[in-house]
Motif scaffolding. Structure first.
Motif, mmCIF file in Angstrom:
data_model
loop_
_atom_site.group_PDB
_atom_site.id
_atom_site.type_symbol
_atom_site.label_atom_id
_atom_site.label_comp_id
_atom_site.label_asym_id
_atom_site.label_seq_id
_atom_site.Cartn_x
_atom_site.Cartn_y
_atom_site.Cartn_z
ATOM 1 N N MET A 56 -16.064 -0.377 11.922
ATOM 2 C CA MET A 56 -14.863 0.082 10.960
ATOM 3 C C MET A 56 -13.700 0.065 11.603
ATOM 4 O O MET A 56 -13.441 -0.092 12.818
ATOM 5 N N ILE A 57 -12.440 0.294 10.695
ATOM 6 C CA ILE A 57 -11.337 0.082 11.301
ATOM 7 C C ILE A 57 -11.086 1.727 11.453
ATOM 8 O O ILE A 57 -10.921 2.424 10.392
ATOM 9 N N SER A 58 -10.755 1.986 12.721
ATOM 10 C CA SER A 58 -10.707 3.496 13.039
ATOM 11 C C SER A 58 -9.030 4.013 12.724
ATOM 12 O O SER A 58 -8.739 4.850 12.535
ATOM 13 N N GLU A 59 -8.098 2.940 13.120
ATOM 14 C CA GLU A 59 -6.764 3.110 12.831
ATOM 15 C C GLU A 59 -5.979 1.837 12.815
ATOM 16 O O GLU A 59 -6.949 0.942 13.079
ATOM 17 N N ARG A 60 -4.824 1.913 12.511
ATOM 18 C CA ARG A 60 -4.012 0.764 12.954
ATOM 19 C C ARG A 60 -2.859 1.064 13.790
ATOM 20 O O ARG A 60 -2.362 2.104 13.841
ATOM 21 N N HIS B 182 0.945 -0.890 0.050
ATOM 22 C CA HIS B 182 0.134 -0.013 -0.095
ATOM 23 C C HIS B 182 0.978 1.257 0.000
ATOM 24 O O HIS B 182 0.585 2.243 -0.677
ATOM 25 N N HIS B 183 2.005 1.157 0.710
ATOM 26 C CA HIS B 183 2.923 2.181 0.498
ATOM 27 C C HIS B 183 3.694 2.379 -0.613
ATOM 28 O O HIS B 183 3.654 3.507 -1.205
ATOM 29 N N HIS B 184 3.893 1.230 -1.199
ATOM 30 C CA HIS B 184 4.629 1.321 -2.498
ATOM 31 C C HIS B 184 4.090 1.797 -3.610
ATOM 32 O O HIS B 184 4.291 2.512 -4.198
ATOM 33 N N THR B 185 2.548 1.376 -3.553
ATOM 34 C CA THR B 185 1.826 2.024 -4.871
ATOM 35 C C THR B 185 1.654 3.244 -4.811
ATOM 36 O O THR B 185 1.685 3.983 -5.943
ATOM 37 N N LEU B 186 1.479 3.936 -3.715
ATOM 38 C CA LEU B 186 1.439 5.390 -3.584
ATOM 39 C C LEU B 186 2.591 6.205 -3.927
ATOM 40 O O LEU B 186 2.595 6.972 -4.680
ATOM 41 N N ASP C 21 -1.871 6.930 7.416
ATOM 42 C CA ASP C 21 -2.416 7.075 8.710
ATOM 43 C C ASP C 21 -3.171 8.438 8.974
ATOM 44 O O ASP C 21 -4.044 8.399 9.517
ATOM 45 N N GLN C 22 -2.639 9.215 8.316
ATOM 46 C CA GLN C 22 -3.167 10.786 8.362
ATOM 47 C C GLN C 22 -4.553 10.808 7.787
ATOM 48 O O GLN C 22 -5.368 11.331 8.165
ATOM 49 N N LEU C 23 -4.503 10.327 6.510
ATOM 50 C CA LEU C 23 -5.782 10.203 5.637
ATOM 51 C C LEU C 23 -6.788 9.547 6.307
ATOM 52 O O LEU C 23 -7.818 9.920 6.379
ATOM 53 N N VAL C 24 -6.466 8.431 6.884
ATOM 54 C CA VAL C 24 -7.478 7.493 7.676
ATOM 55 C C VAL C 24 -7.963 8.310 9.017
ATOM 56 O O VAL C 24 -9.271 8.597 9.142
ATOM 57 N N ALA C 25 -7.028 9.037 9.831
ATOM 58 C CA ALA C 25 -7.582 9.936 10.872
ATOM 59 C C ALA C 25 -8.410 11.303 10.385
ATOM 60 O O ALA C 25 -9.137 11.475 11.160
ATOM 61 N N ASP C 26 -8.128 11.468 9.179
ATOM 62 C CA ASP C 26 -8.787 12.841 8.477
ATOM 63 C C ASP C 26 -9.979 12.186 8.051
ATOM 64 O O ASP C 26 -10.959 13.242 7.483
ATOM 65 N N ARG C 27 -10.367 10.852 8.130
ATOM 66 C CA ARG C 27 -11.462 10.324 7.283
ATOM 67 C C ARG C 27 -11.849 10.784 5.906
ATOM 68 O O ARG C 27 -12.592 10.721 5.446
ATOM 69 N N LYS C 28 -10.623 10.658 5.121
ATOM 70 C CA LYS C 28 -10.601 10.809 3.692
ATOM 71 C C LYS C 28 -10.566 9.430 2.970
ATOM 72 O O LYS C 28 -10.959 9.382 1.953
ATOM 73 N N VAL C 29 -9.934 8.493 3.780
ATOM 74 C CA VAL C 29 -9.909 7.097 3.061
ATOM 75 C C VAL C 29 -10.328 6.186 4.511
ATOM 76 O O VAL C 29 -10.326 6.474 5.452
ATOM 77 N N PHE C 30 -10.717 4.720 3.930
ATOM 78 C CA PHE C 30 -10.957 3.925 5.008
ATOM 79 C C PHE C 30 -10.665 2.479 4.381
ATOM 80 O O PHE C 30 -10.536 2.335 3.463
ATOM 81 N N GLU C 31 -10.761 1.583 5.212
ATOM 82 C CA GLU C 31 -10.222 0.283 4.798
ATOM 83 C C GLU C 31 -11.533 -0.486 4.847
ATOM 84 O O GLU C 31 -12.853 -0.414 5.334
ATOM 85 N N TYR C 32 -11.704 -1.397 3.657
ATOM 86 C CA TYR C 32 -12.812 -2.267 3.303
ATOM 87 C C TYR C 32 -12.387 -3.125 2.156
ATOM 88 O O TYR C 32 -11.100 -3.140 1.889
#
Length: 385
Positions: free
Chosen positions: A168-172, A54-58, A71-82
């Motif tokens: 949902m996954i709120s963070e890792r 996931h890091h490599h692709t970005l 982590d920041q984008l998840v915390a900002d609720r811009k992206v999520f896991e599914y």
């Protein structure tokens, strides 16, 4: 019906995928979000021979990418896991299009890996409601398999609640999932209405075409359950309305749209090398990679060692609009060195010196991305078939 040459098809794929190096606008984090907007999802993987997929692709599309961006984008609720075709980070704006699968799992129309335990699931959900976000290790339970490989019942309950949409996954934390109630994770104002079959079908079609340039029905529905019939119906409607069209590439029919074809007017930067993840969005459908790029690729970490041809974790390398090489490599953390045990250059590549010069520049950046101080190439092969 329009026809594209194989060179034009490759160009269209690379431009659609954001793999033609160009300056993205904005600060580093906004550039990462713009990559998500182009791709729609990024697959998550646990293998860490080099930086995780996931890091490599970005990073392959934004070399200002930093490991903390996700982590920041998840915390900002811009992206999520599914799930997309596999476990992924998705755009929060696309949240509603995960609801059909969640509801299918919750209702029992679609099966998941684990058998439901309604009582245990209710207890787990209640615990999170009262105590707040929790990880699997915060629950006490015994493994049901004496050999020790099966996940704990509470872990299975957490995953079922996650897959059917209650959690949902709120963070890792150290790559471990932290689960929370969906209503506490979703940002205010997010559209959580269930799409109709037509809305869902249109979303899948246009999301795929934007990210990939062109595609077939099978490619658009790759590993997605229960959507093929509705996507097929939507494709017929979109063809009739003129919103999409058919094109021919090497005697095969594909769907595309004018927005994608317009990219062919854009210049493709060819002389930069790109080292790609095995789970990169461009590569994940191996048959498509073989058809369009004439590059047969298999990730051999799942192959018994004696049967491997190229090594445990071989990374495809892009240059001059083509896939021209692959490198079996790993990070040697104690030595702070990126080690290329074997670089395989496709025999068809003619401009070897120019490629190796471009690869050296990419390797310097890839070494830094992998938090190493240096790299080494131990062996190079040009004729290995």
């Amino acid at each position: 019906m329009k026809s594209l040459s194989i060179s034009e098809a490759r160009k269209l794929v690379l431009l659609s995928q954001g793999l033609s190096p160009k300056q993205l606008k904005g600060h580093a984090l906004s550039k990462t979000l713009s990559v998500f907007c182009r791709l729609g999802y990024v697959q998550i993987d646990t293998i860490s021979v080099v930086q995780r997929a996931h890091h490599h692709t970005l990073w392959s599309r934004n070399q200002d990418y930093r490991l903390g961006h996700l982590d920041q984008l998840v915390a900002d609720r811009k992206v999520f896991e599914y799930w997309s075709h596999a476990a992924s980070y998705l755009l929060m704006d696309d949240y509603r299009f995960t609801l059909p699968r969640k509801l299918a799992i919750k209702s029992g129309v679609e099966n998941h890996w684990y058998r439901k335990d309604p009582k245990l699931m209710a207890n787990v959900l209640s615990r999170i409601e009262i105590d707040g976000p929790l990880m699997a290790k915060d629950f006490e339970s015994q493994r049901t398999n004496k050999n020790g490989w099966a996940s704990k019942p509470t872990k299975q309950a957490l995953e079922m609640l996650y897959m059917q949409g209650d959690l949902m996954i709120s963070e890792r934390r150290n790559f471990h999932k932290v689960y929370d109630l969906t209503e506490r994770v979703l940002p205010k104002g997010i559209d959580a209405s269930v799409p109709t079959q037509q809305e869902h079908g249109r979303f899948l079609v246009f999301r795929y075409l934007k990210a990939n340039g062109f595609g077939t029905l099978a490619e658009m529905t790759y590993l997605l359950k229960g959507v093929k019939a509705q996507v097929k119906c939507v494709l017929e409607q979109l063809l009739e309305s003129g919103e999409i069209e058919k094109i021919i590439i090497s005697d095969d029919e594909y769907f595309t749209c004018s927005e994608s074809l317009f990219l062919l007017n854009t210049r493709l930067t060819r002389k930069h090398a790109r080292i790609l993840s095995p789970f990169d969005n461009m590569l994940i459908q191996r048959n498509r990679t073989s058809t369009i790029f004439n590059f047969d690729y298999q990730l051999e970490c799942y192959v018994p060692a004696p049967k491997r041809k190229f090594g445990y974790f071989c990374l495809p390398i892009l240059w001059d609009g083509k896939l021209v090489a692959r490198a079996d490599c790993k990070v040697n953390k104690p030595a702070s060195k990126l080690e290329l045990m074997h670089l395989y250059v496709e025999p068809s590549l003619k401009e070897r010196d120019a490629f190796l010069a471009a690869l050296a520049q990419e390797l310097q950046a890839f070494t830094k991305f992998n938090q190493c101080g240096e790299y080494s190439i131990q062996k190079v092969s040009y004729d290995f078939y």
